[in-house]
Design a protein around this motif. Structure first.
Motif, PDB file in Angstrom:
ATOM      1  N   GLU A 108      43.007  35.173  32.141  1.00 62.15           N
ATOM      2  CA  GLU A 108      42.452  33.830  31.970  1.00 62.15           C
ATOM      3  C   GLU A 108      40.748  33.691  31.905  1.00 62.15           C
ATOM      4  O   GLU A 108      40.091  34.428  32.494  1.00 62.15           O
ATOM      5  CB  GLU A 108      42.678  33.182  33.390  1.00 62.15           C
ATOM      6  CG  GLU A 108      44.347  32.959  33.751  1.00 62.15           C
ATOM      7  CD  GLU A 108      44.739  32.190  35.131  1.00 62.15           C
ATOM      8  OE1 GLU A 108      43.587  31.499  35.757  1.00 62.15           O
ATOM      9  OE2 GLU A 108      45.761  31.915  35.283  1.00 62.15           O
ATOM     10  N   PRO A 163      37.804  30.633  30.847  1.00 63.20           N
ATOM     11  CA  PRO A 163      37.575  29.272  30.862  1.00 63.20           C
ATOM     12  C   PRO A 163      37.534  28.537  29.454  1.00 63.20           C
ATOM     13  O   PRO A 163      37.018  29.370  28.413  1.00 63.20           O
ATOM     14  CB  PRO A 163      36.183  29.140  31.586  1.00 63.20           C
ATOM     15  CG  PRO A 163      35.494  30.655  31.427  1.00 63.20           C
ATOM     16  CD  PRO A 163      36.814  31.524  31.223  1.00 63.20           C
ATOM     17  N   GLN A 164      37.912  27.261  29.273  1.00 61.84           N
ATOM     18  CA  GLN A 164      37.663  26.785  28.075  1.00 61.84           C
ATOM     19  C   GLN A 164      36.410  26.302  27.524  1.00 61.84           C
ATOM     20  O   GLN A 164      35.610  26.202  28.432  1.00 61.84           O
ATOM     21  CB  GLN A 164      38.442  25.450  28.192  1.00 61.84           C
ATOM     22  CG  GLN A 164      38.476  24.510  26.803  1.00 61.84           C
ATOM     23  CD  GLN A 164      39.184  23.397  26.910  1.00 61.84           C
ATOM     24  OE1 GLN A 164      39.666  22.747  27.791  1.00 61.84           O
ATOM     25  NE2 GLN A 164      39.713  22.847  25.682  1.00 61.84           N
ATOM     26  N   LYS A 205      43.100  24.957  25.129  1.00 62.33           N
ATOM     27  CA  LYS A 205      43.730  25.383  26.312  1.00 62.33           C
ATOM     28  C   LYS A 205      45.103  26.162  25.872  1.00 62.33           C
ATOM     29  O   LYS A 205      45.911  25.519  24.855  1.00 62.33           O
ATOM     30  CB  LYS A 205      43.983  24.333  27.257  1.00 62.33           C
ATOM     31  CG  LYS A 205      42.862  23.943  27.793  1.00 62.33           C
ATOM     32  CD  LYS A 205      43.042  22.736  29.193  1.00 62.33           C
ATOM     33  CE  LYS A 205      41.722  22.494  29.788  1.00 62.33           C
ATOM     34  NZ  LYS A 205      42.206  21.599  31.233  1.00 62.33           N
ATOM     35  N   GLY A 206      45.514  27.347  26.699  1.00 61.47           N
ATOM     36  CA  GLY A 206      46.745  27.691  26.557  1.00 61.47           C
ATOM     37  C   GLY A 206      46.659  29.172  26.200  1.00 61.47           C
ATOM     38  O   GLY A 206      45.658  29.737  26.208  1.00 61.47           O
ATOM     39  N   VAL A 252      43.760  30.544  27.977  1.00 62.28           N
ATOM     40  CA  VAL A 252      42.573  29.596  28.169  1.00 62.28           C
ATOM     41  C   VAL A 252      42.974  28.472  29.241  1.00 62.28           C
ATOM     42  O   VAL A 252      43.828  27.849  29.003  1.00 62.28           O
ATOM     43  CB  VAL A 252      42.020  28.886  26.813  1.00 62.28           C
ATOM     44  CG1 VAL A 252      40.895  28.041  26.963  1.00 62.28           C
ATOM     45  CG2 VAL A 252      41.897  30.180  26.079  1.00 62.28           C
ATOM     46  N   LYS A 253      42.176  28.422  30.006  1.00 67.05           N
ATOM     47  CA  LYS A 253      42.270  27.429  31.399  1.00 67.05           C
ATOM     48  C   LYS A 253      41.354  26.154  31.165  1.00 67.05           C
ATOM     49  O   LYS A 253      40.365  26.496  30.863  1.00 67.05           O
ATOM     50  CB  LYS A 253      42.134  28.050  32.724  1.00 67.05           C
ATOM     51  CG  LYS A 253      43.458  28.925  32.895  1.00 67.05           C
ATOM     52  CD  LYS A 253      44.739  28.205  33.163  1.00 67.05           C
ATOM     53  CE  LYS A 253      45.706  29.068  33.504  1.00 67.05           C
ATOM     54  NZ  LYS A 253      46.940  28.416  33.845  1.00 67.05           N
TER      55      LYS A 253
END
Length: 134
Positions: free
Chosen positions: A48, A50-51, A107-108, A133-134
């Motif tokens: 994961e 971060p955006q 995101k995704g 991407v969170k």
């Protein structure tokens, strides 16, 4: 004297031109490859991220051959990924790196590739990285 030197140089030049770097058998040219790349990993799971924060993914490799490795082209699969790589020839026994800089804008989940062309392999090598991407 000048004529003798000129004829000598001409003879040497013609003699060198008779050597072939690529052996030909039955009309097919075979490439002589002395460089060998050993990749630490050809696929990387980044997990994961971060955006809105670019993520640098490094693909490390080592030249395990007998001649220098030259990277001739690095092409990311999309505009969301930039690349950087070792520009100078990588001597036998030395290491290099291909960097993919992923712009985590959406995101995704993502699954991206970077295609690397070198003098060590006849076909380009496709490196992959994926994550969320969170």
């Amino acid at each position: 004297m000048k004529k003798t030197v000129t004829l000598g140089l001409l003879a040497v030049t013609l003699g060198l031109m008779s050597f072939s770097v690529n052996p030909v058998k039955n009309g097919i040219v075979k490439e002589v490859v002395g460089s060998v790349i050993s990749w630490k990993s050809e696929a990387i799971e980044v997990g994961e991220i971060p955006q809105g924060t670019p993520k640098v993914i490094e693909f490390e490799f080592k030249n395990t051959g007998k001649t220098p490795v030259i990277i001739t082209n690095v092409r990311p699969s999309c505009g969301c990924t930039a690349s950087d790589y070792t520009k100078e020839p990588i001597a036998p026994g030395k290491s290099g790196v291909i960097k993919a800089i992923y712009n985590a804008a959406a995101k995704g989940p993502f699954n991206k590739t970077v295609t690397v062309t070198t003098n060590a392999e006849q076909t380009p090598k496709t490196l992959t990285f994926k994550g969320i991407v969170k």
